[in-house]
Design a protein around this motif. Structure first.
Motif, PDB file in Angstrom:
ATOM      1  N   ILE A  29       0.844  -1.201   0.000  1.00 37.59           N
ATOM      2  CA  ILE A  29       0.000   0.000   0.000  1.00 37.59           C
ATOM      3  C   ILE A  29       0.877   1.247   0.000  1.00 37.59           C
ATOM      4  N   GLY A  30       1.938   1.242   0.810  1.00 36.27           N
ATOM      5  CA  GLY A  30       2.839   2.387   0.850  1.00 36.27           C
ATOM      6  C   GLY A  30       3.511   2.641  -0.487  1.00 36.27           C
ATOM      7  N   MET A  31       3.948   1.581  -1.163  1.00 41.93           N
ATOM      8  CA  MET A  31       4.572   1.749  -2.476  1.00 41.93           C
ATOM      9  C   MET A  31       3.582   2.289  -3.497  1.00 41.93           C
ATOM     10  N   PHE A  32       2.327   1.849  -3.429  1.00 41.67           N
ATOM     11  CA  PHE A  32       1.304   2.348  -4.338  1.00 41.67           C
ATOM     12  C   PHE A  32       1.063   3.839  -4.108  1.00 41.67           C
ATOM     13  N   VAL A  33       0.974   4.251  -2.856  1.00 43.95           N
ATOM     14  CA  VAL A  33       0.735   5.663  -2.537  1.00 43.95           C
ATOM     15  C   VAL A  33       1.909   6.515  -3.011  1.00 43.95           C
ATOM     16  N   LEU A  34       3.145   6.088  -2.737  1.00 45.47           N
ATOM     17  CA  LEU A  34       4.309   6.853  -3.175  1.00 45.47           C
ATOM     18  C   LEU A  34       4.390   6.927  -4.701  1.00 45.47           C
ATOM     19  N   ASN A  41       2.913  14.242  -9.594  1.00 47.25           N
ATOM     20  CA  ASN A  41       3.789  15.411  -9.585  1.00 47.25           C
ATOM     21  C   ASN A  41       4.630  15.518 -10.848  1.00 47.25           C
ATOM     22  N   ASP A  42       5.022  14.414 -11.446  1.00 43.94           N
ATOM     23  CA  ASP A  42       5.921  14.436 -12.596  1.00 43.94           C
ATOM     24  C   ASP A  42       5.204  14.684 -13.912  1.00 43.94           C
ATOM     25  N   SER A  43       4.026  14.184 -14.091  1.00 44.64           N
ATOM     26  CA  SER A  43       3.373  14.242 -15.406  1.00 44.64           C
ATOM     27  C   SER A  43       2.325  15.347 -15.429  1.00 44.64           C
ATOM     28  N   ARG A  44       2.787  16.576 -15.595  1.00 43.16           N
ATOM     29  CA  ARG A  44       1.847  17.679 -15.751  1.00 43.16           C
ATOM     30  C   ARG A  44       1.517  17.829 -17.229  1.00 43.16           C
ATOM     31  N   ARG A  45       0.405  18.395 -17.498  1.00 42.39           N
ATOM     32  CA  ARG A  45       0.012  18.615 -18.890  1.00 42.39           C
ATOM     33  C   ARG A  45       0.827  19.757 -19.472  1.00 42.39           C
ATOM     34  N   PRO A  46       1.191  19.683 -20.750  1.00 42.86           N
ATOM     35  CA  PRO A  46       1.966  20.767 -21.349  1.00 42.86           C
ATOM     36  C   PRO A  46       1.136  22.042 -21.446  1.00 42.86           C
ATOM     37  N   ARG A  47       1.799  23.162 -21.236  1.00 44.72           N
ATOM     38  CA  ARG A  47       1.134  24.457 -21.340  1.00 44.72           C
ATOM     39  C   ARG A  47       0.882  24.784 -22.811  1.00 44.72           C
ATOM     40  N   PRO A  48      -0.002  25.732 -23.100  1.00 43.70           N
ATOM     41  CA  PRO A  48      -0.307  26.059 -24.503  1.00 43.70           C
ATOM     42  C   PRO A  48       0.915  26.454 -25.310  1.00 43.70           C
ATOM     43  N   GLU A  49       1.865  27.165 -24.715  1.00 44.97           N
ATOM     44  CA  GLU A  49       3.049  27.560 -25.486  1.00 44.97           C
ATOM     45  C   GLU A  49       3.990  26.392 -25.739  1.00 44.97           C
ATOM     46  N   GLU A  50       3.801  25.275 -25.046  1.00 39.71           N
ATOM     47  CA  GLU A  50       4.624  24.088 -25.258  1.00 39.71           C
ATOM     48  C   GLU A  50       4.027  23.130 -26.292  1.00 39.71           C
TER      49      GLU A  50
END
Length: 119
Positions: A29-34, A41-50
């Motif tokens: 469970i801890g590994m799933f949460v982490l 946090n790592d995979s944000r959507r690209p901004r319009p200028e990107e």
């Protein structure tokens, strides 16, 4: 007295297995949460200028042209692939005649194409 000792040993073994199972479950469970926090946090959507843009000259179109192979250079020495232009890949150039090759009239095209062939 021996039966009491055997029962006590089995109970401790059972409790140890339950504790080990709970520890493994907590670890999973801890590994799933982490992992889910890291992905969030790592995979944000690209901004319009990107975002990718269409080139200034407009969209790229398909180019249809007749190409012919480059001639093999003549040499007295043995040529290796790295000696050729294109590092051993067969190069091509635009053909002087841009007429597309056609099958002979009345020809079937290829073997088994279903055409009548030459009659």
């Amino acid at each position: 007295m021996e039966s009491a000792d055997l029962a006590a040993g089995r109970g401790a073994l059972g409790i140890g297995l339950v504790v080990a199972g709970v520890a493994v479950l907590a670890l999973l469970i801890g590994m799933f949460v982490l992992g889910s926090r890291k992905v969030r946090n790592d995979s944000r959507r690209p901004r319009p200028e990107e975002q990718p843009r269409v080139p200034d000259g407009g969209p790229v179109r398909e180019v249809q042209e007749v190409r012919e192979p480059d001639e093999m250079p003549r040499s007295d020495e043995r040529l290796l692939p790295h000696d050729l232009t294109g590092h051993g890949n067969a190069g091509t150039r635009t053909s002087a005649s841009q007429d597309r090759p056609r099958w002979n009239e009345g020809g079937g095209g290829s073997f088994g194409s279903g055409g009548p062939g030459r009659t």
